[in-house]
Design a protein around this motif. Structure first.
Motif, short mmCIF file in Angstrom:
data_model
loop_
_atom_site.label_atom_id
_atom_site.label_comp_id
_atom_site.label_asym_id
_atom_site.label_seq_id
_atom_site.Cartn_x
_atom_site.Cartn_y
_atom_site.Cartn_z
N GLY A 49 3.33 0.22 -3.91
CA GLY A 49 2.63 -0.39 -5.04
C GLY A 49 3.28 -1.65 -5.60
N ARG B 32 -6.58 3.59 -1.20
CA ARG B 32 -5.88 4.02 -2.42
C ARG B 32 -6.73 3.74 -3.66
NH1 ARG B 32 -2.66 1.15 -5.65
NH2 ARG B 32 -2.71 -0.63 -4.26
N LEU B 33 -7.24 2.51 -3.76
CA LEU B 33 -8.01 2.11 -4.94
C LEU B 33 -9.31 2.91 -5.06
CD1 LEU B 33 -7.52 -1.75 -4.83
CD2 LEU B 33 -6.68 -0.21 -6.61
N ASN C 67 -9.90 5.87 -4.19
CA ASN C 67 -9.68 7.25 -4.60
C ASN C 67 -9.03 7.36 -5.97
OD1 ASN C 67 -10.80 8.59 -2.32
ND2 ASN C 67 -9.08 7.79 -1.14
N GLU C 68 -8.62 6.22 -6.52
CA GLU C 68 -8.01 6.21 -7.84
C GLU C 68 -9.07 6.35 -8.93
OE1 GLU C 68 -5.75 2.67 -8.84
OE2 GLU C 68 -4.07 3.52 -7.72
N ILE C 69 -10.22 5.74 -8.63
CA ILE C 69 -11.24 5.65 -9.67
C ILE C 69 -12.05 6.96 -9.81
CG2 ILE C 69 -13.17 4.25 -10.54
CD1 ILE C 69 -12.09 2.15 -8.25
N SER D 170 0.82 -1.22 0.00
CA SER D 170 0.00 0.00 0.00
C SER D 170 0.85 1.26 0.00
CB SER D 170 -0.93 0.00 1.21
OG SER D 170 -0.18 -0.05 2.40
N ASN E 135 -4.85 -0.17 1.04
CA ASN E 135 -5.05 -0.40 -0.40
C ASN E 135 -6.47 -0.07 -0.82
OD1 ASN E 135 -2.61 -1.18 -1.60
ND2 ASN E 135 -2.73 -3.21 -0.65
#
Ligand SMILES: [Zn+2]
Length: 446
Positions: free
Chosen positions: A410, A441-442, A444-446, A407, A438
């Motif tokens: 990466g 993170r994921l 907020n990535e989308i 996390s 993780n």
């Protein structure tokens, strides 16, 4: 205008200990209720009757005329609900059958794309499907007009598949019944008044609390009392000060690990493990059967319905221990979910979608897996319910990569007994915390 949201909640209500005379009357009603259901299954679960189930007035009319109710001496309130209940079960088996047929159609390499389209289309139109099963004429569906197919061959195939996959429901379970609520059932406080076999005479059942429902209650007849599954409407709460987004890893050892490092339901595993151990010695076959029954009976609190059914079948002592243990666990789980919501004040919660294949636990024995999963399922269900009650949004993201990726940098890391270790950036943290970070993170990535 402020919109008032309400949600449906299933709750359980219990009677006081009842005299044997009352229990006997209740057992009799439950037995006849299952007889009515089995008669409806026998008459209408066949391939020829598919089109008569919706609406089911004809079925009801015929059942009223059949004389069965008079022969059994069963009051109308029970009889008619048993008929509808059975029709619902039959519809469920049709749903299952159609899904199965869709699967085999997809897998059948001898069918062209047009063949498949035709079959899928007629499966969707009940009247057309029924006409094919009854060898009657039917209008060709719009989107299939003019395509080159051998309808005779395809219709035969459809009939064959249907005969092969359609099952006739039958119940051996005689421990429950349901009845119409005409508004009089709960007229006296803490008392349920239901029709008896003697006209105008009611069975009065003292209850442990004063909950009421305007819907149809389902009554499970136990050894010396009854459990009632009731549906209530509850007003949705909204907390103005709940504004955070919380990222949660749902684990087996600790229930919740948040990306901010907070843990709720610490060492849940220590409580569930002894039960897991005990259950692994018991056969699961019976449980599976009851689960299937309960599932077709109602979509309420199935777990509990299952437990009650088992109670009825002579495993009383074992179940009492099991229920007590389960009670402790569920109390802990609920208290910790409440504490998390109170302390974290979320408006949104992000979790991963449940992993159905359960690959991460492959080394565990099958039964252990099942129990662990049922607790995880319980945790998810309770979290969903509590969030719905308090206007908190739940977002489920794909679990892929949340376990194996570091996390922090990466890179692919390793899950060791001592925790998650990343060779690339030399970081080390708990597997659960790495997963929660993780998720953050994921999300907020989308
Ligand atoms: Zn790293």
């Amino acid at each position: 205008m402020k919109q008032e949201n309400r949600i449906t909640k299933y709750v359980w209500q219990y009677s006081e200990k009842l005299p044997e005379e009352t229990m006997e009357a209740l057992r009799g009603i439950a037995l006849d209720y299952s007889r009515v259901k089995n008669e409806v299954y026998k008459r209408y679960a066949g391939i020829k009757n598919m089109n008569r189930l919706t609406p089911y007035y004809d079925v009801m009319k015929e059942m009223r005329r059949s004389g069965l109710r008079e022969r059994l001496g069963l009051p109308v309130s029970y009889f008619e609900v048993a008929v509808t209940d059975a029709v619902t079960d039959i519809k469920i088996t049709w749903g299952v059958t159609k899904n199965k047929i869709r699967e085999v159609i997809t897998a059948n390499e001898n069918l062209s794309d047009s063949d498949k389209m035709y079959l899928r289309t007629v499966l969707k139109i009940n009247s057309t499907y029924a006409a094919i099963l009854n060898r009657q004429n039917y209008p060709m569906p719009e989107n299939c007009k003019g395509i080159e197919i051998d309808t005779h061959r395809l219709n035969n195939l459809l009939c064959r598949y249907t005969r092969k996959y359609l099952t006739k429901p039958h119940t051996e379970y005689t421990g429950y019944f349901s009845l119409k609520n005409d508004g009089y059932l709960y007229k006296e406080a803490k008392t349920l008044r239901i029709p008896s076999r003697i006209p105008k005479k009611k069975l009065c059942i003292p209850l442990k609390d004063d909950m009421v429902t305007s819907r149809q209650p389902t009554i499970y007849v136990r050894e010396h009392d009854i459990a009632i599954s009731i549906t209530i409407d509850k007003k949705v709460k909204r907390h103005e000060d709940y504004t955070n987004t919380v990222y949660i890893h749902i684990g087996n050892k600790d229930m919740f690990t948040l990306s901010n490092g907070h843990i709720y339901g610490q060492n849940l595993w220590n409580i569930t493990a002894p039960e897991t151990e005990r259950l692994s010695h018991k056969s699961n076959e019976r449980q599976k059967m009851y689960l299937a029954y309960a599932h077709s009976m109602e979509e309420g609190n199935i777990k509990k319905a299952e437990a009650i059914m088992e109670n009825n079948l002579g495993k009383v002592k074992y179940n009492r221990i099991k229920e007590r243990e389960k009670g402790k666990t569920t109390t802990f789980i609920n208290a910790e979910i409440n504490r998390m919501l109170r302390e974290e004040k979320p408006s949104q919660i992000v979790i991963t979608k449940p992993v159905t294949k359960n690959r991460s636990n492959y080394h565990m024995r099958a039964t252990n897996r099942k129990v662990t999963r049922s607790f995880q399922g319980y945790v998810r269900k309770r979290l969903a319910q509590k969030c719905a009650e308090q206007s908190i949004t739940i977002r489920e993201i794909n679990a892929k990569g949340t376990g194996s990726t570091c996390s922090i940098c990466g890179a692919e890391g390793e899950r060791l007994p001592e925790g998650f270790v990343c060779m690339a950036c030399k970081s080390q943290l708990s597997i659960a915390l790495n997963s929660a970070k993780n998720i953050e993170r994921l999300a907020n990535e989308i």
